[in-house]
Design a protein around this motif. Structure first.
Motif, PDB file in Angstrom:
ATOM      1  N   GLY A  79     -28.663  21.931 -16.267  1.00 29.07           N
ATOM      2  CA  GLY A  79     -28.781  22.009 -17.715  1.00 29.07           C
ATOM      3  C   GLY A  79     -29.179  23.380 -18.237  1.00 29.07           C
ATOM      4  O   GLY A  79     -28.505  24.383 -17.983  1.00 29.07           O
ATOM      5  N   TYR A  80     -30.295  23.418 -18.976  1.00 32.01           N
ATOM      6  CA  TYR A  80     -30.716  24.645 -19.647  1.00 32.01           C
ATOM      7  C   TYR A  80     -30.969  25.832 -18.712  1.00 32.01           C
ATOM      8  O   TYR A  80     -30.634  26.960 -19.079  1.00 32.01           O
ATOM      9  N   PRO A  81     -31.547  25.646 -17.532  1.00 33.29           N
ATOM     10  CA  PRO A  81     -31.700  26.816 -16.658  1.00 33.29           C
ATOM     11  C   PRO A  81     -30.362  27.465 -16.279  1.00 33.29           C
ATOM     12  O   PRO A  81     -30.277  28.692 -16.181  1.00 33.29           O
ATOM     13  N   ILE A  82     -29.328  26.672 -16.115  1.00 33.46           N
ATOM     14  CA  ILE A  82     -28.008  27.226 -15.800  1.00 33.46           C
ATOM     15  C   ILE A  82     -27.478  28.014 -16.995  1.00 33.46           C
ATOM     16  O   ILE A  82     -26.934  29.116 -16.840  1.00 33.46           O
ATOM     17  N   LEU A  83     -27.674  27.470 -18.207  1.00 32.37           N
ATOM     18  CA  LEU A  83     -27.236  28.164 -19.418  1.00 32.37           C
ATOM     19  C   LEU A  83     -27.996  29.481 -19.589  1.00 32.37           C
ATOM     20  O   LEU A  83     -27.403  30.515 -19.917  1.00 32.37           O
ATOM     21  N   ALA A  84     -29.310  29.454 -19.342  1.00 26.34           N
ATOM     22  CA  ALA A  84     -30.113  30.676 -19.436  1.00 26.34           C
ATOM     23  C   ALA A  84     -29.637  31.704 -18.410  1.00 26.34           C
ATOM     24  O   ALA A  84     -29.534  32.896 -18.724  1.00 26.34           O
ATOM     25  N   ALA A 123     -31.084  34.248 -24.348  1.00 24.64           N
ATOM     26  CA  ALA A 123     -31.360  33.743 -23.001  1.00 24.64           C
ATOM     27  C   ALA A 123     -32.840  33.417 -22.827  1.00 24.64           C
ATOM     28  O   ALA A 123     -33.184  32.404 -22.207  1.00 24.64           O
ATOM     29  N   VAL A 124     -33.724  34.265 -23.370  1.00 22.78           N
ATOM     30  CA  VAL A 124     -35.163  34.007 -23.274  1.00 22.78           C
ATOM     31  C   VAL A 124     -35.512  32.712 -24.003  1.00 22.78           C
ATOM     32  O   VAL A 124     -36.306  31.901 -23.509  1.00 22.78           O
ATOM     33  N   ALA A 125     -34.916  32.496 -25.180  1.00 18.13           N
ATOM     34  CA  ALA A 125     -35.184  31.261 -25.934  1.00 18.13           C
ATOM     35  C   ALA A 125     -34.781  30.027 -25.120  1.00 18.13           C
ATOM     36  O   ALA A 125     -35.528  29.046 -25.044  1.00 18.13           O
ATOM     37  N   VAL A 126     -33.617  30.085 -24.494  1.00 11.37           N
ATOM     38  CA  VAL A 126     -33.150  28.953 -23.678  1.00 11.37           C
ATOM     39  C   VAL A 126     -34.051  28.786 -22.449  1.00 11.37           C
ATOM     40  O   VAL A 126     -34.384  27.659 -22.055  1.00 11.37           O
TER      41      VAL A 126
END
Length: 135
Positions: A79-84, A123-126
């Motif tokens: 999820g989000y770690p992959i997007l970041a 990226a930091v926000a995600v």
């Protein structure tokens, strides 16, 4: 004479370590963000970039990228770690372009600095969202 074969040890980490890797990544990217803001302000004031800030920014970003990559590939974050990670890789590519201008002692393109900062901020926000959701 037989050849010595070392025992293969799989490199894996447990999901319990995910918050730690994400937190380390947040700290590294936090330091990179502070130095990035300082360098951007100096650029737009037409002042020379301090080499120490450039080095700290690059090394902290690389360490944060390594910790986040470990969280995604070794721990198996979804999820989000992959997007970041995807956003940081794009920002890292733009940062490499800026580093090339720095090495050639040419003026950095302002649009590239704004694009690099905007992608990194996203990226930091995600990443912060992913870290908060993992604890």
């Amino acid at each position: 004479m037989s050849a010595f074969k070392p025992k293969e040890v799989p490199v894996t980490a447990s999901m319990a370590e995910l918050p730690l890797f994400l937190l380390v990544s947040c700290i590294c990217f936090g330091l990179a963000s502070v130095t990035g803001w300082i360098m951007a302000l100096k650029h737009f004031d037409d002042k020379p970039l301090p080499p120490l800030f450039t080095a700290v920014h690059g090394l902290c970003s690389l360490a944060g990228l390594a910790a986040l990559g470990w969280a995604v590939f070794a721990v198996g974050a979804k999820g989000y770690p992959i997007l970041a990670l995807l956003f940081f890789v794009i920002a890292f590519g733009d940062g490499t372009l800026l580093l090339a201008f720095h090495v050639m002692k040419k003026k950095h393109p302002s649009l590239a600095i704004i694009g690099h900062g905007a992608m990194a901020a996203q990226a930091v926000a995600v990443l912060v969202l992913a870290t908060m959701m993992s604890t």
